[in-house]
Every structure is written in structure tokens, then in C-alpha cells.
Scaffold this motif. Structure first.
Motif, mmCIF file in Angstrom:
data_model
loop_
_atom_site.group_PDB
_atom_site.id
_atom_site.type_symbol
_atom_site.label_atom_id
_atom_site.label_comp_id
_atom_site.label_asym_id
_atom_site.label_seq_id
_atom_site.Cartn_x
_atom_site.Cartn_y
_atom_site.Cartn_z
ATOM 1 N N ARG A 82 44.024 41.179 51.268
ATOM 2 C CA ARG A 82 43.449 41.423 49.940
ATOM 3 C C ARG A 82 42.715 40.213 49.374
ATOM 4 O O ARG A 82 41.602 40.331 48.863
ATOM 5 C CB ARG A 82 44.548 41.875 48.979
ATOM 6 C CG ARG A 82 44.022 42.462 47.691
ATOM 7 C CD ARG A 82 45.143 42.991 46.811
ATOM 8 N NE ARG A 82 45.931 43.989 47.516
ATOM 9 C CZ ARG A 82 47.250 44.152 47.379
ATOM 10 N NH1 ARG A 82 47.932 43.396 46.535
ATOM 11 N NH2 ARG A 82 47.890 45.073 48.053
ATOM 12 N N ARG A 83 43.320 39.059 49.460
ATOM 13 C CA ARG A 83 42.715 37.853 48.874
ATOM 14 C C ARG A 83 41.362 37.553 49.530
ATOM 15 O O ARG A 83 40.388 37.240 48.842
ATOM 16 C CB ARG A 83 43.657 36.667 49.030
ATOM 17 C CG ARG A 83 43.100 35.402 48.440
ATOM 18 C CD ARG A 83 44.035 34.236 48.659
ATOM 19 N NE ARG A 83 43.804 33.237 47.646
ATOM 20 C CZ ARG A 83 44.700 32.397 47.224
ATOM 21 N NH1 ARG A 83 45.919 32.444 47.696
ATOM 22 N NH2 ARG A 83 44.407 31.509 46.319
ATOM 23 N N ALA A 84 41.292 37.663 50.862
ATOM 24 C CA ALA A 84 40.037 37.386 51.572
ATOM 25 C C ALA A 84 38.947 38.374 51.166
ATOM 26 O O ALA A 84 37.781 37.996 50.997
ATOM 27 C CB ALA A 84 40.265 37.434 53.080
ATOM 28 N N VAL A 85 39.319 39.631 50.988
ATOM 29 C CA VAL A 85 38.344 40.647 50.567
ATOM 30 C C VAL A 85 37.847 40.349 49.157
ATOM 31 O O VAL A 85 36.641 40.378 48.890
ATOM 32 C CB VAL A 85 38.954 42.065 50.655
ATOM 33 C CG1 VAL A 85 38.034 43.096 50.025
ATOM 34 C CG2 VAL A 85 39.254 42.427 52.107
ATOM 35 N N LEU A 86 38.757 40.052 48.256
ATOM 36 C CA LEU A 86 38.367 39.730 46.881
ATOM 37 C C LEU A 86 37.464 38.498 46.828
ATOM 38 O O LEU A 86 36.471 38.481 46.090
ATOM 39 C CB LEU A 86 39.602 39.521 46.009
ATOM 40 C CG LEU A 86 40.405 40.778 45.689
ATOM 41 C CD1 LEU A 86 41.739 40.420 45.056
ATOM 42 C CD2 LEU A 86 39.608 41.700 44.792
ATOM 43 N N GLU A 87 37.786 37.473 47.621
ATOM 44 C CA GLU A 87 36.964 36.264 47.646
ATOM 45 C C GLU A 87 35.582 36.552 48.223
ATOM 46 O O GLU A 87 34.571 36.052 47.717
ATOM 47 C CB GLU A 87 37.670 35.161 48.445
ATOM 48 C CG GLU A 87 38.858 34.576 47.712
ATOM 49 C CD GLU A 87 39.669 33.599 48.554
ATOM 50 O OE1 GLU A 87 39.351 33.400 49.765
ATOM 51 O OE2 GLU A 87 40.635 33.031 48.005
ATOM 52 N N ALA A 88 35.516 37.373 49.267
ATOM 53 C CA ALA A 88 34.227 37.721 49.865
ATOM 54 C C ALA A 88 33.366 38.514 48.880
ATOM 55 O O ALA A 88 32.151 38.280 48.766
ATOM 56 C CB ALA A 88 34.435 38.515 51.149
ATOM 57 N N MET A 89 33.988 39.437 48.160
ATOM 58 C CA MET A 89 33.243 40.219 47.167
ATOM 59 C C MET A 89 32.750 39.331 46.036
ATOM 60 O O MET A 89 31.600 39.451 45.604
ATOM 61 C CB MET A 89 34.117 41.341 46.627
ATOM 62 C CG MET A 89 34.345 42.458 47.619
ATOM 63 S SD MET A 89 35.478 43.719 46.998
ATOM 64 C CE MET A 89 34.643 44.257 45.517
ATOM 65 N N ALA A 90 33.602 38.439 45.565
ATOM 66 C CA ALA A 90 33.208 37.531 44.479
ATOM 67 C C ALA A 90 32.070 36.622 44.923
ATOM 68 O O ALA A 90 31.122 36.379 44.165
ATOM 69 C CB ALA A 90 34.410 36.709 44.022
ATOM 70 N N SER A 91 32.136 36.145 46.150
ATOM 71 C CA SER A 91 31.087 35.288 46.695
ATOM 72 C C SER A 91 29.767 36.042 46.808
ATOM 73 O O SER A 91 28.704 35.513 46.469
ATOM 74 C CB SER A 91 31.516 34.754 48.061
ATOM 75 O OG SER A 91 30.496 33.982 48.622
#
Length: 140
Positions: A82-91
Motif C-alpha cells: 500500500r505505501r509504495a502504491v500511495l507514494e507512486a501515485m503521489a509522485s
């Protein structure tokens, strides 16, 4: 016809030679999306409005008629990813770049785990972030 649909109507030159009514571009796009069995979601970056397609809801384990917020969708992603997906989306949103992610989700109602390929991109023209979801198993 609505004003939006009028913009997408093919011209006389685009009509089939048998004289049938012209195809409407949006209808053709919806047919292609449905045939490809993909889910879409759009995030309007100005209003933060989240618009998931029916197929996206199904991939995340929701019923087509149910509401699904972005936050609820994120909770269906396996916690480890989840964290990696959220960070990728935010980026992608911050830098206005495309992204590609593979992640497992657990369906809200069916509790089935499925891996999704997620391709996302930013549209400067419409100020939208668009994500396309495919069930990875169906591609094998």
C-alpha cells in the motif's frame, strides 16, 4: 444528443457507406474499454473528485452500484504494498509523470486476492490523473 456527445459525432465523411447513423466517439471508446475488460479511474486534480468505473469497482471487490472512495480502494491494496502504491501515485501527481505498478488487492466483498497491473498518466489538457487497471491473471 447532449452537447458533449455532439462534439464527438463523426462527420459525414466518417459515416459508413451504407448510410447508418454515425458512430459517436465516446460510445466507441466505451465499447473498446468494455471489450478489453479493463477498469478505469479518474482523479480530477483540481476538485480531487474520484471517478471509478464499474469494472474498477469489481476488481476491488465492490458491487457495481456501490460507491467506492479513493481511500476505500487504497484499503483493498495488500498492506505490504500500500505505501509504495500511495507514494507512486503521489509522485505521479506532483511531477505529472506516468507510472506503472503491479500490486495485489483483496476484494472488499469477495475477499479474493488478485494482482492488478496499474498504468497511470497525467493529462495537462484536462488536469486529470487517469489509471487503467487490468487483472494480471487474465493476461497470462
Amino acid at each position: 444528443m447532449t452537447k458533449n456527445r455532439e462534439k464527438n459525432v463523426a462527420t459525414d465523411d466518417d459515416r459508413a457507406s451504407n448510410g447508418n447513423e454515425p458512430f459517436v466517439a465516446i460510445d466507441l471508446a466505451l465499447i473498446a474499454i468494455h471489450s478489453a475488460n479493463i477498469g478505469l479511474w479518474i482523479i480530477d486534480t483540481a476538485t480531487k473528485k474520484f471517478l471509478p468505473s464499474t469494472r474498477t469497482k469489481e476488481l476491488f471487490g465492490y458491487l457495481p452500484e456501490e460507491e467506492m472512495s479513493l481511500e476505500e480502494a487504497m484499503l483493498q491494496i495488500v498492506k505490504k504494498h500500500r505505501r509504495a502504491v500511495l507514494e507512486a501515485m503521489a509522485s505521479a501527481l506532483k511531477q505529472r509523470i506516468n507510472l506503472y505498478i503491479e500490486c495485489p488487492v483483496v476484494g472488499y466483498h469477495d475477499h479474493q486476492q488478485r494482482w492488478l497491473n496499474v498504468t497511470g498518466g497525467f493529462s495537462d489538457l484536462f488536469d486529470l490523473l487517469l489509471f487503467v487497471f487490468r487483472n494480471k491473471r487474465l493476461q497470462l
